[in-house]
Motif scaffolding. Sequence first.
Motif, PDB file in Angstrom:
ATOM      1  N   ALA A   1       0.774  -1.269   0.153  1.00  0.00           N
ATOM      2  CA  ALA A   1      -0.033  -0.174   0.051  1.00  0.00           C
ATOM      3  C   ALA A   1       0.650   1.260   0.050  1.00  0.00           C
ATOM      4  N   SER A   2       2.167   1.249   0.518  1.00  0.00           N
ATOM      5  CA  SER A   2       2.774   2.459   0.320  1.00  0.00           C
ATOM      6  C   SER A   2       3.546   2.668  -0.946  1.00  0.00           C
ATOM      7  N   GLY A   3       3.350   1.965  -2.110  1.00  0.00           N
ATOM      8  CA  GLY A   3       4.070   2.034  -3.452  1.00  0.00           C
ATOM      9  C   GLY A   3       3.084   2.854  -4.193  1.00  0.00           C
ATOM     10  N   GLY A   4       3.577   3.297  -5.267  1.00  0.00           N
ATOM     11  CA  GLY A   4       2.536   4.019  -6.150  1.00  0.00           C
ATOM     12  C   GLY A   4       1.392   3.579  -6.498  1.00  0.00           C
ATOM     13  N   THR A   5       1.146   2.486  -6.959  1.00  0.00           N
ATOM     14  CA  THR A   5       0.179   1.951  -7.247  1.00  0.00           C
ATOM     15  C   THR A   5      -0.717   1.468  -5.961  1.00  0.00           C
ATOM     16  N   GLY A   6      -0.047   0.992  -5.100  1.00  0.00           N
ATOM     17  CA  GLY A   6      -0.718   0.705  -3.934  1.00  0.00           C
ATOM     18  C   GLY A   6      -1.430   1.949  -3.123  1.00  0.00           C
ATOM     19  N   ARG A   7      -0.519   3.230  -3.209  1.00  0.00           N
ATOM     20  CA  ARG A   7      -1.238   4.464  -2.494  1.00  0.00           C
ATOM     21  C   ARG A   7      -2.486   4.911  -3.611  1.00  0.00           C
ATOM     22  N   GLU A   8      -2.441   4.517  -4.847  1.00  0.00           N
ATOM     23  CA  GLU A   8      -3.526   4.935  -5.490  1.00  0.00           C
ATOM     24  C   GLU A   8      -4.813   4.194  -5.374  1.00  0.00           C
ATOM     25  N   THR A   9      -4.752   2.795  -5.028  1.00  0.00           N
ATOM     26  CA  THR A   9      -5.580   1.871  -4.920  1.00  0.00           C
ATOM     27  C   THR A   9      -6.199   2.285  -3.628  1.00  0.00           C
ATOM     28  N   VAL A  10      -5.398   2.530  -2.695  1.00  0.00           N
ATOM     29  CA  VAL A  10      -5.958   3.108  -1.309  1.00  0.00           C
ATOM     30  C   VAL A  10      -6.906   4.373  -1.473  1.00  0.00           C
ATOM     31  N   ARG A  11      -6.285   5.369  -1.972  1.00  0.00           N
ATOM     32  CA  ARG A  11      -6.946   6.671  -2.176  1.00  0.00           C
ATOM     33  C   ARG A  11      -8.207   6.374  -2.844  1.00  0.00           C
ATOM     34  N   GLN A  12      -8.486   5.767  -3.971  1.00  0.00           N
ATOM     35  CA  GLN A  12      -9.323   5.341  -4.726  1.00  0.00           C
ATOM     36  C   GLN A  12     -10.586   4.641  -4.006  1.00  0.00           C
ATOM     37  N   GLY A  13     -10.257   3.582  -3.357  1.00  0.00           N
ATOM     38  CA  GLY A  13     -10.752   3.044  -2.642  1.00  0.00           C
ATOM     39  C   GLY A  13     -11.685   3.488  -1.426  1.00  0.00           C
ATOM     40  N   LEU A  14     -10.859   4.651  -0.652  1.00  0.00           N
ATOM     41  CA  LEU A  14     -11.407   5.284   0.152  1.00  0.00           C
ATOM     42  C   LEU A  14     -12.568   6.248  -0.429  1.00  0.00           C
TER      43      LEU A  14
ATOM     44  N   ALA B   1      -4.654  -0.959   4.522  1.00  0.00           N
ATOM     45  CA  ALA B   1      -3.444  -0.581   4.050  1.00  0.00           C
ATOM     46  C   ALA B   1      -2.342  -1.578   4.773  1.00  0.00           C
ATOM     47  N   VAL B   2      -1.683  -2.369   3.977  1.00  0.00           N
ATOM     48  CA  VAL B   2      -0.642  -3.516   4.713  1.00  0.00           C
ATOM     49  C   VAL B   2       0.648  -2.829   4.332  1.00  0.00           C
ATOM     50  N   VAL B   3       1.569  -2.288   5.338  1.00  0.00           N
ATOM     51  CA  VAL B   3       2.696  -1.639   5.271  1.00  0.00           C
ATOM     52  C   VAL B   3       3.808  -2.243   5.965  1.00  0.00           C
ATOM     53  N   ARG B   4       4.950  -1.978   5.937  1.00  0.00           N
ATOM     54  CA  ARG B   4       6.051  -2.667   6.534  1.00  0.00           C
ATOM     55  C   ARG B   4       6.579  -1.660   7.649  1.00  0.00           C
ATOM     56  N   ARG B   5       6.238  -0.383   7.546  1.00  0.00           N
ATOM     57  CA  ARG B   5       6.731   0.567   8.741  1.00  0.00           C
ATOM     58  C   ARG B   5       5.318   1.424   9.075  1.00  0.00           C
ATOM     59  N   THR B   6       5.422   1.873  10.292  1.00  0.00           N
ATOM     60  CA  THR B   6       4.636   2.552  11.043  1.00  0.00           C
ATOM     61  C   THR B   6       4.456   3.894  10.213  1.00  0.00           C
ATOM     62  N   ASP B   7       5.344   4.604   9.751  1.00  0.00           N
ATOM     63  CA  ASP B   7       5.260   5.930   9.146  1.00  0.00           C
ATOM     64  C   ASP B   7       5.065   5.901   7.507  1.00  0.00           C
ATOM     65  N   ALA B   8       4.827   4.738   7.078  1.00  0.00           N
ATOM     66  CA  ALA B   8       4.618   4.743   5.580  1.00  0.00           C
ATOM     67  C   ALA B   8       3.620   5.362   5.085  1.00  0.00           C
ATOM     68  N   LEU B   9       2.218   5.347   5.774  1.00  0.00           N
ATOM     69  CA  LEU B   9       1.281   6.033   5.443  1.00  0.00           C
ATOM     70  C   LEU B   9       0.680   6.778   6.595  1.00  0.00           C
ATOM     71  N   GLN B  10      -0.213   8.225   6.319  1.00  0.00           N
ATOM     72  CA  GLN B  10      -0.767   8.766   7.182  1.00  0.00           C
ATOM     73  C   GLN B  10      -2.253   8.133   7.589  1.00  0.00           C
ATOM     74  N   ALA B  11      -2.621   8.313   8.825  1.00  0.00           N
ATOM     75  CA  ALA B  11      -4.136   7.777   9.205  1.00  0.00           C
ATOM     76  C   ALA B  11      -5.097   8.583   8.472  1.00  0.00           C
ATOM     77  N   GLN B  12      -6.150   8.095   8.186  1.00  0.00           N
ATOM     78  CA  GLN B  12      -7.288   8.744   7.399  1.00  0.00           C
ATOM     79  C   GLN B  12      -8.671   8.064   8.071  1.00  0.00           C
ATOM     80  N   SER B  13      -9.726   8.792   7.785  1.00  0.00           N
ATOM     81  CA  SER B  13     -10.973   7.979   8.101  1.00  0.00           C
ATOM     82  C   SER B  13     -11.137   6.896   7.325  1.00  0.00           C
ATOM     83  N   ASP B  14     -11.665   5.878   7.747  1.00  0.00           N
ATOM     84  CA  ASP B  14     -11.939   4.737   7.064  1.00  0.00           C
ATOM     85  C   ASP B  14     -10.999   3.989   6.457  1.00  0.00           C
ATOM     86  N   LEU B  15      -9.736   4.182   6.829  1.00  0.00           N
ATOM     87  CA  LEU B  15      -8.558   3.548   6.762  1.00  0.00           C
ATOM     88  C   LEU B  15      -7.958   2.977   7.958  1.00  0.00           C
ATOM     89  N   GLN B  16      -7.766   1.431   7.877  1.00  0.00           N
ATOM     90  CA  GLN B  16      -7.048   0.863   8.847  1.00  0.00           C
ATOM     91  C   GLN B  16      -5.622   0.562   8.458  1.00  0.00           C
TER      92      GLN B  16
END
Length: 205
Positions: free
Chosen positions: A8-21, A29-44
């Motif tokens: 989810a932290s890669g280019g295509t993954g981020r777009e998939t997360v954004r459009q899904g939300l 969003a499955v990531v390897r590091r806690t700081d890879a993505l910012q928390a958002q509403s409806d995003l786990q």
Amino acid sequence: MKIVVFGASGGTGRETVRQGLAAGHHVTAVVRRTDALQAQSDLQIAVVPDLNDVRLVQEAMDGCDAVVSTLGTNARGPVTVCTDGVRSILLAMNRTGVRRLVVVSAHGAAESNDGSFYARSLRAMLGDKMRDKDEMEKLIRSSDVDWTIVRPPALTKKPHTGRYHAGTDLKIRLTSKISRADLADFLLREATAPAHTHQAPRIAV
């Protein structure tokens, strides 16, 4: 729907997360590091440092309706990130009863390595990564889940248009391309309204 996105932290993954939300889905969003993505509403956000850890992979997808994998790597040399990740994903799907799997591969992998100039050129440049995708596809095809393997050509950073072609007989040329945003659009379409179950469609503008 509840959708889990690996890579989810890669280019295509981020777009998939954004459009899904944006479409109103609940996304994990499955990531390897806690700081890879910012928390958002409806995003786990599920942190899985090692994709070989099937327990954590299973916890991330528990209760979901579909799994999308955009796994990849920029590492050089022999790699197994796609193979290892999908192996754990398939084991976790079996344990949780999740059926739908949509995975990004590449045109030129497995049987689409057709001897064309495109396939030969790609594998000459990215042989280690393509062999990883070959092995990943073998695992998927031998599974009993409802899978779709998506095979894009070159990826761009152009904006989401929703205008592209997809199909198992689509001709891919050296000039073929697709934006990560439009690829994400197709991944979500397949996850939520499958049209290519047990198929490996190609996608390009």
